[in-house]
Design a protein around this motif. Structure first.
Motif, PDB file in Angstrom:
ATOM      1  N   SER A  65       7.069 -48.383 -84.651  1.00 24.98           N
ATOM      2  CA  SER A  65       6.394 -47.102 -84.893  1.00 24.98           C
ATOM      3  C   SER A  65       7.230 -46.144 -85.734  1.00 24.98           C
ATOM      4  CB  SER A  65       5.990 -46.442 -83.569  1.00 24.98           C
ATOM      5  OG  SER A  65       7.136 -46.141 -82.815  1.00 24.98           O
ATOM      6  N   TYR A  66       8.546 -46.359 -85.820  1.00 24.39           N
ATOM      7  CA  TYR A  66       9.399 -45.453 -86.599  1.00 24.39           C
ATOM      8  C   TYR A  66       9.697 -46.021 -87.985  1.00 24.39           C
ATOM      9  CZ  TYR A  66      13.128 -42.117 -87.617  1.00 24.39           C
ATOM     10  OH  TYR A  66      13.888 -41.120 -88.189  1.00 24.39           O
ATOM     11  N   GLY A  67      10.164 -47.261 -88.013  1.00 25.86           N
ATOM     12  CA  GLY A  67      10.589 -47.848 -89.284  1.00 25.86           C
ATOM     13  C   GLY A  67       9.969 -49.216 -89.500  1.00 25.86           C
ATOM     14  N   VAL A  74      14.340 -28.268 -85.374  1.00 28.25           N
ATOM     15  CA  VAL A  74      13.202 -29.106 -84.978  1.00 28.25           C
ATOM     16  C   VAL A  74      13.084 -30.302 -85.914  1.00 28.25           C
ATOM     17  CG1 VAL A  74      11.891 -27.161 -84.019  1.00 28.25           C
ATOM     18  CG2 VAL A  74      11.460 -27.883 -86.375  1.00 28.25           C
ATOM     19  N   ASP A  75      12.613 -31.421 -85.353  1.00 32.17           N
ATOM     20  CA  ASP A  75      12.329 -32.617 -86.152  1.00 32.17           C
ATOM     21  C   ASP A  75      10.843 -32.944 -85.979  1.00 32.17           C
ATOM     22  OD1 ASP A  75      12.291 -34.974 -87.537  1.00 32.17           O
ATOM     23  OD2 ASP A  75      13.838 -35.976 -86.348  1.00 32.17           O
ATOM     24  N   VAL A  76      10.092 -32.908 -87.074  1.00 32.34           N
ATOM     25  CA  VAL A  76       8.646 -33.150 -87.021  1.00 32.34           C
ATOM     26  C   VAL A  76       8.331 -34.638 -87.235  1.00 32.34           C
ATOM     27  CG1 VAL A  76       6.408 -32.294 -87.859  1.00 32.34           C
ATOM     28  CG2 VAL A  76       8.398 -30.815 -88.003  1.00 32.34           C
ATOM     29  N   ASN A  77       9.311 -35.411 -87.673  1.00 34.49           N
ATOM     30  CA  ASN A  77       9.116 -36.852 -87.909  1.00 34.49           C
ATOM     31  C   ASN A  77       7.820 -37.140 -88.678  1.00 34.49           C
ATOM     32  OD1 ASN A  77      10.898 -37.404 -84.993  1.00 34.49           O
ATOM     33  ND2 ASN A  77      11.413 -38.532 -86.826  1.00 34.49           N
ATOM     34  N   GLN A  78       7.602 -36.413 -89.784  1.00 37.59           N
ATOM     35  CA  GLN A  78       6.528 -36.677 -90.763  1.00 37.59           C
ATOM     36  C   GLN A  78       5.128 -36.314 -90.292  1.00 37.59           C
ATOM     37  OE1 GLN A  78       6.914 -40.503 -92.956  1.00 37.59           O
ATOM     38  NE2 GLN A  78       8.173 -41.223 -91.276  1.00 37.59           N
ATOM     39  N   ASP A 112      14.995 -36.699 -93.712  1.00 35.61           N
ATOM     40  CA  ASP A 112      15.441 -37.857 -92.923  1.00 35.61           C
ATOM     41  C   ASP A 112      14.736 -39.123 -93.426  1.00 35.61           C
ATOM     42  OD1 ASP A 112      16.346 -39.657 -91.111  1.00 35.61           O
ATOM     43  OD2 ASP A 112      15.501 -38.731 -89.330  1.00 35.61           O
ATOM     44  N   GLU A 113      13.508 -39.381 -92.969  1.00 33.86           N
ATOM     45  CA  GLU A 113      12.830 -40.616 -93.375  1.00 33.86           C
ATOM     46  C   GLU A 113      12.721 -40.723 -94.905  1.00 33.86           C
ATOM     47  OE1 GLU A 113      12.124 -38.709 -90.816  1.00 33.86           O
ATOM     48  OE2 GLU A 113      10.871 -39.671 -89.305  1.00 33.86           O
ATOM     49  N   ALA A 114      12.668 -39.580 -95.600  1.00 33.59           N
ATOM     50  CA  ALA A 114      12.478 -39.598 -97.064  1.00 33.59           C
ATOM     51  C   ALA A 114      13.719 -40.041 -97.818  1.00 33.59           C
ATOM     52  CB  ALA A 114      12.059 -38.210 -97.548  1.00 33.59           C
TER      53      ALA A 114
HETATM   54 MG    MG Z   1      14.686 -37.361 -87.868  1.00 35.33          MG
END
Ligand code: MG
Ligand code: MUC
Length: 371
Positions: free
Chosen positions: A57-59, A196-200, A248-250
């Motif tokens: 679900s994350y990567g 805060v981390d919105v995780n996309q 982060d993910e970007a």
């Molecule tokens: Mg993150």
């Protein structure tokens, strides 16, 4: 000096978390560590680890996929080969295996551990030398309940273990997530940094609304508010608000870092060894960021001690403007090491021994290894 790889063994190790850890895309009750043991002809053994979050679900790599990539493709490629260092190891892996940076990170880590042991130096020395022996570490409040998070934050502040917090938002409706974040910020007080981390999880219009409210409420940093593919949006947000953005993910590799900075991104990059393909590869991204004036942050994929220490050796060679979040082992009920990391006063101490400086508890490894 060179090392010849004799054998590579891989385990999936499942360890429960101390409480549910709720992110925008998954709630974790357990973390799976993909553990690698690399034996070298010269008589040294190196250990490495790869983790992801919430299966797929994350990567793009799952724990089972990481193990399969190592056992089916990477181990047969590397065993019997001699490497003078990480450059030739990475070159061989990249020539035959596309992507799979989590699997490559575990192997690069194990090689660095073995090389450090062979040369009798810590991994940080191989990476340029530690600038510091203690690194700042925040804690993530992510129980899924505002009052529980406030209690947890206050307890950790009183214990002196952490003085900076990251909140996981994005799973709920925008305004209720903002209320949650601002209630925690207000309860913990002005002197405490809350990010805060919105995780996309937001689209661009939601991010514009959300960031305005978070900026006004005194939040210090917003991590990956919009999907990883929307680099134009991320650049625009970074230029529109004084509230800084952490990509982060970007931003996984040095190429991503170059592209974002070149497009006008201001803010910071979350470095993670798993995203880049290992500690040395993550440092390449760090150096691109430094060249572009982008700030740095030491990120985690919620690794256990092995992966956390591998990251710390790399981060210790950098000036991290936003500190680190290398708290992974504290989220786990147990680990497979004999010498746990020491966390106090908002900091973690870098192990000193040769290689990673981590001693594996093989009984625990066998106990937690998936049968
Ligand atoms: Mg993150
Ligand atoms: C992420 O996206 O940053 C890092 C800390 C945490 O709680 O989750 C990870 C993942």
């Amino acid at each position: 000096m060179s090392l010849t790889i004799e054998s590579i063994t891989c385990w999936l190790v499942d360890i429960p978390t101390i409480r549910p850890h709720k992110l925008s895309m998954a709630t974790m009750g357990c973390q799976t560590l993909t553990i690698v043991r690399m034996e070298c002809v010269q008589g040294v053994v190196g250990w490495g680890e790869a983790t992801t979050i919430g299966g797929l679900s994350y990567g793009a790599e799952s724990p089972e996929g990481i193990r399969s990539a190592i056992e089916t493709y990477l181990a047969p490629l590397l065993c019997g080969q001699t490497f003078s260092g990480v450059a030739s190891l990475a070159q061989m892996m990249n020539a035959s295996v596309k992507g799979n940076t989590f699997a490559k990170s575990a192997l690069e880590t194990a090689f660095l551990d073995a090389l450090g042991k062979q040369l009798n130096v810590p991994v940080s020395t191989l990476l340029g030398g530690a600038l510091t022996q203690r690194l700042p570490v925040l804690w993530t409040l992510a129980s899924g309940d505002t009052n529980k998070d406030i209690d947890e934050g206050k307890r950790l502040l009183a214990e002196g273990r952490h003085n900076t917090f990251k909140l996981k938002i994005g799973a709920g409706e925008l305004h209720s997530d903002i209320r949650h974040a601002l209630a925690i910020k207000a309860a913990l007080g002005d002197g405490v940094s809350v990010r805060v981390d919105v995780n996309q999880a937001w689209d661009l219009p939601s991010a514009i609304k959300g960031m305005a409210l978070l900026q006004e409420g005194g939040i210090d940093l917003v991590e990956q508010p919009i999907p990883l593919w929307d680099t134009r949006g991320l650049i625009a947000l970074s230029q529109r608000f004084t509230l800084p953005i952490l990509a982060d993910e970007a931003v996984a590799t040095l190429h991503d870092g170059y592209g974002l900075a070149n497009g006008g991104f201001t803010g910071a990059y979350a470095l993670k060894i798993a995203k880049a393909g290992g500690p040395v590869q993550a440092l390449k991204l760090a150096h691109v960021a430094q060249a572009a004036g982008v700030a740095l942050y030491g990120g985690t994929m919620l690794e256990g001690t092995l992966g956390t220490v591998a990251s710390l050796h790399a981060w210790s060679t950098l000036k991290m403007q936003w500190g680190t979040e290398m708290f992974g082992p504290l989220l786990l009920k147990d680990d497979i090491v004999a010498n746990p990391l020491v966390f106090s006063d908002g900091q973690v101490t870098l192990p000193q021994g040769p290689g990673l400086g981590v001693e594996i508890d093989e009984d625990k490894l066998r106990y937690y290894a998936r049968k």
